[in-house]
Write a protein that holds these residues in place. Structure first.
Motif, PDB file in Angstrom:
ATOM      1  N   PHE A 295     -18.031   0.013 -84.154  1.00  0.00           N
ATOM      2  CA  PHE A 295     -18.798  -0.897 -84.993  1.00  0.00           C
ATOM      3  C   PHE A 295     -19.602  -1.929 -84.205  1.00  0.00           C
ATOM      4  O   PHE A 295     -20.811  -2.066 -84.404  1.00  0.00           O
ATOM      5  CB  PHE A 295     -17.830  -1.605 -85.951  1.00  0.00           C
ATOM      6  CG  PHE A 295     -18.490  -2.588 -86.872  1.00  0.00           C
ATOM      7  CD1 PHE A 295     -19.147  -2.172 -88.017  1.00  0.00           C
ATOM      8  CD2 PHE A 295     -18.453  -3.949 -86.593  1.00  0.00           C
ATOM      9  CE1 PHE A 295     -19.762  -3.081 -88.866  1.00  0.00           C
ATOM     10  CE2 PHE A 295     -19.052  -4.866 -87.441  1.00  0.00           C
ATOM     11  CZ  PHE A 295     -19.711  -4.432 -88.578  1.00  0.00           C
ATOM     12  N   THR A 296     -18.971  -2.677 -83.314  1.00  0.00           N
ATOM     13  CA  THR A 296     -19.613  -3.845 -82.719  1.00  0.00           C
ATOM     14  C   THR A 296     -20.820  -3.477 -81.879  1.00  0.00           C
ATOM     15  O   THR A 296     -21.907  -4.049 -82.029  1.00  0.00           O
ATOM     16  CB  THR A 296     -18.601  -4.636 -81.882  1.00  0.00           C
ATOM     17  OG1 THR A 296     -17.484  -4.988 -82.706  1.00  0.00           O
ATOM     18  CG2 THR A 296     -19.237  -5.904 -81.331  1.00  0.00           C
ATOM     19  N   GLY A 297     -20.658  -2.531 -80.961  1.00  0.00           N
ATOM     20  CA  GLY A 297     -21.769  -2.160 -80.095  1.00  0.00           C
ATOM     21  C   GLY A 297     -22.919  -1.545 -80.855  1.00  0.00           C
ATOM     22  O   GLY A 297     -24.085  -1.826 -80.582  1.00  0.00           O
ATOM     23  N   LEU A 298     -22.600  -0.704 -81.838  1.00  0.00           N
ATOM     24  CA  LEU A 298     -23.651  -0.060 -82.629  1.00  0.00           C
ATOM     25  C   LEU A 298     -24.432  -1.092 -83.428  1.00  0.00           C
ATOM     26  O   LEU A 298     -25.661  -1.061 -83.486  1.00  0.00           O
ATOM     27  CB  LEU A 298     -23.028   0.986 -83.544  1.00  0.00           C
ATOM     28  CG  LEU A 298     -23.993   1.817 -84.382  1.00  0.00           C
ATOM     29  CD1 LEU A 298     -25.006   2.535 -83.508  1.00  0.00           C
ATOM     30  CD2 LEU A 298     -23.215   2.819 -85.232  1.00  0.00           C
ATOM     31  N   ARG A 299     -23.712  -2.030 -84.051  1.00  0.00           N
ATOM     32  CA  ARG A 299     -24.370  -3.072 -84.825  1.00  0.00           C
ATOM     33  C   ARG A 299     -25.310  -3.900 -83.950  1.00  0.00           C
ATOM     34  O   ARG A 299     -26.434  -4.221 -84.353  1.00  0.00           O
ATOM     35  CB  ARG A 299     -23.332  -3.983 -85.474  1.00  0.00           C
ATOM     36  CG  ARG A 299     -23.931  -5.118 -86.296  1.00  0.00           C
ATOM     37  CD  ARG A 299     -22.851  -6.003 -86.894  1.00  0.00           C
ATOM     38  NE  ARG A 299     -22.028  -6.611 -85.865  1.00  0.00           N
ATOM     39  CZ  ARG A 299     -21.024  -7.446 -86.117  1.00  0.00           C
ATOM     40  NH1 ARG A 299     -20.694  -7.724 -87.372  1.00  0.00           N
ATOM     41  NH2 ARG A 299     -20.325  -7.974 -85.137  1.00  0.00           N
ATOM     42  N   ALA A 300     -24.884  -4.220 -82.734  1.00  0.00           N
ATOM     43  CA  ALA A 300     -25.717  -5.018 -81.828  1.00  0.00           C
ATOM     44  C   ALA A 300     -27.025  -4.302 -81.513  1.00  0.00           C
ATOM     45  O   ALA A 300     -28.101  -4.913 -81.502  1.00  0.00           O
ATOM     46  CB  ALA A 300     -24.953  -5.317 -80.541  1.00  0.00           C
ATOM     47  N   GLY A 301     -26.958  -3.001 -81.270  1.00  0.00           N
ATOM     48  CA  GLY A 301     -28.175  -2.256 -80.965  1.00  0.00           C
ATOM     49  C   GLY A 301     -29.123  -2.174 -82.135  1.00  0.00           C
ATOM     50  O   GLY A 301     -30.335  -2.347 -81.988  1.00  0.00           O
ATOM     51  N   LEU A 302     -28.582  -1.923 -83.330  1.00  0.00           N
ATOM     52  CA  LEU A 302     -29.427  -1.791 -84.508  1.00  0.00           C
ATOM     53  C   LEU A 302     -30.072  -3.120 -84.892  1.00  0.00           C
ATOM     54  O   LEU A 302     -31.260  -3.170 -85.229  1.00  0.00           O
ATOM     55  CB  LEU A 302     -28.601  -1.251 -85.674  1.00  0.00           C
ATOM     56  CG  LEU A 302     -28.194   0.222 -85.544  1.00  0.00           C
ATOM     57  CD1 LEU A 302     -27.127   0.569 -86.567  1.00  0.00           C
ATOM     58  CD2 LEU A 302     -29.399   1.129 -85.716  1.00  0.00           C
ATOM     59  N   VAL A 303     -29.298  -4.191 -84.842  1.00  0.00           N
ATOM     60  CA  VAL A 303     -29.866  -5.502 -85.163  1.00  0.00           C
ATOM     61  C   VAL A 303     -30.958  -5.865 -84.173  1.00  0.00           C
ATOM     62  O   VAL A 303     -32.038  -6.342 -84.562  1.00  0.00           O
ATOM     63  CB  VAL A 303     -28.761  -6.575 -85.185  1.00  0.00           C
ATOM     64  CG1 VAL A 303     -29.369  -7.974 -85.249  1.00  0.00           C
ATOM     65  CG2 VAL A 303     -27.826  -6.361 -86.370  1.00  0.00           C
ATOM     66  N   SER A 304     -30.727  -5.626 -82.894  1.00  0.00           N
ATOM     67  CA  SER A 304     -31.730  -5.950 -81.881  1.00  0.00           C
ATOM     68  C   SER A 304     -33.003  -5.143 -82.095  1.00  0.00           C
ATOM     69  O   SER A 304     -34.111  -5.682 -81.997  1.00  0.00           O
ATOM     70  CB  SER A 304     -31.168  -5.691 -80.478  1.00  0.00           C
ATOM     71  OG  SER A 304     -30.068  -6.533 -80.204  1.00  0.00           O
ATOM     72  N   ALA A 305     -32.857  -3.860 -82.387  1.00  0.00           N
ATOM     73  CA  ALA A 305     -34.029  -3.018 -82.601  1.00  0.00           C
ATOM     74  C   ALA A 305     -34.853  -3.519 -83.778  1.00  0.00           C
ATOM     75  O   ALA A 305     -36.096  -3.577 -83.725  1.00  0.00           O
ATOM     76  CB  ALA A 305     -33.601  -1.564 -82.834  1.00  0.00           C
ATOM     77  N   ARG A 306     -34.176  -3.903 -84.855  1.00  0.00           N
ATOM     78  CA  ARG A 306     -34.897  -4.413 -86.028  1.00  0.00           C
ATOM     79  C   ARG A 306     -35.602  -5.730 -85.717  1.00  0.00           C
ATOM     80  O   ARG A 306     -36.724  -5.973 -86.178  1.00  0.00           O
ATOM     81  CB  ARG A 306     -33.919  -4.592 -87.185  1.00  0.00           C
ATOM     82  CG  ARG A 306     -33.378  -3.271 -87.737  1.00  0.00           C
ATOM     83  CD  ARG A 306     -32.186  -3.502 -88.634  1.00  0.00           C
ATOM     84  NE  ARG A 306     -31.613  -2.239 -89.106  1.00  0.00           N
ATOM     85  CZ  ARG A 306     -30.374  -2.114 -89.549  1.00  0.00           C
ATOM     86  NH1 ARG A 306     -29.584  -3.188 -89.585  1.00  0.00           N
ATOM     87  NH2 ARG A 306     -29.921  -0.953 -89.957  1.00  0.00           N
ATOM     88  N   VAL A 307     -34.949  -6.587 -84.914  1.00  0.00           N
ATOM     89  CA  VAL A 307     -35.563  -7.873 -84.545  1.00  0.00           C
ATOM     90  C   VAL A 307     -36.807  -7.648 -83.704  1.00  0.00           C
ATOM     91  O   VAL A 307     -37.863  -8.257 -83.943  1.00  0.00           O
ATOM     92  CB  VAL A 307     -34.546  -8.755 -83.802  1.00  0.00           C
ATOM     93  CG1 VAL A 307     -35.240  -9.962 -83.171  1.00  0.00           C
ATOM     94  CG2 VAL A 307     -33.462  -9.225 -84.758  1.00  0.00           C
TER      95      VAL A 307
END
Length: 231
Positions: free
Chosen positions: A72-84
């Motif tokens: 969960f944590t690492g995947l969420r970080a990548g997706l949020v960063s990409a959207r930002v």
């Protein structure tokens, strides 16, 4: 076309792709510090490509991001960063299953009619995997559904439909003995740049619905409710 590609399903991997060629890249092998490593990796990749450090002024046309499956944590970080990054630059963001990218990269080195089982470490002594075949020279098609479980379940799948095991790293020690008799294909570090080919192939076929950025957790996160299933 210039794309920023990010994957945090294992290591933090970043590539800058222009007209199909990688012009900048960065990687942090830690599988547990994605939130801290994404921005430095993006800045390093932009510098390597000779582009401005501000992604919103780097002339990017799209962001491609791996959607897992992954913890969960690492995947969420990548997706949020990409959207930002995409929002700051005013450009689209496209998601690609990380196992799709692993399978496609492996199939580049195999006969196009090969069946492959792309796998990654799911921790908890489990694996993520999917059964894939090539869909043209730049994409893959999933047979069945993505799975998470113990190696013996993957072994059972291999007995029903043979194929090569492919991964971005050696088989984890917790599963190596169970899968010792399976036939191995290429073990190649996941290059997020391959996502560009998948994205372009799907867009060309009008399959934008396959490029969503919903995370693929496959199992219940430790502190959250039921994870979304793959569309």
């Amino acid at each position: 076309m210039t794309e920023l590609c990010i994957d945090t399903s294992g290591a933090t991997a970043v590539s800058i792709v222009r007209d199909g060629q990688v012009i900048g890249a960065s990687r942090n092998e830690s599988g547990r510090h994605h939130a801290e490593s994404i921005t430095p990796c993006v800045l390093e990749a932009l510098e390597d490509a000779g582009l401005p450090a501000d992604a919103s002024h780097a002339g990017l046309d799209a962001v491609c991001v791996g959607t897992g499956p992954a913890p969960f944590t690492g995947l969420r970080a990548g997706l949020v960063s990409a959207r930002v990054f995409a929002k700051a630059a005013g450009i689209p963001v496209y998601g690609v299953c990380s196992l799709d990218a692993i399978a496609r990269l492996a199939l580049d080195h195999l006969s196009p009619d090969t069946h492959v089982y792309a796998l990654t470490d799911a921790r908890r002594k489990e694996l993520y995997w999917g059964h894939f075949v090539a869909e043209g020279p730049d994409d893959v098609r999933l047979i069945g559904q993505l799975e998470v479980g113990f190696a013996r379940a993957l072994g059972g799948a291999l007995r029903e439909q043979s194929g090569l095991l492919v991964s971005d790293a050696p088989i984890p020690s917790h599963s190596a003995d169970v899968l010792a008799g399976a036939e191995m294909g290429p073990v190649l570090p996941l290059d997020p740049a391959v996502m560009v080919r998948i994205v372009r192939a799907r867009l060309a076929r009008g399959e934008e619905e396959r490029l969503g950025t919903e995370p693929l957790y496959l199992r219940r996160p430790d502190i959250h409710g039921q994870a979304p299933e793959r569309m």
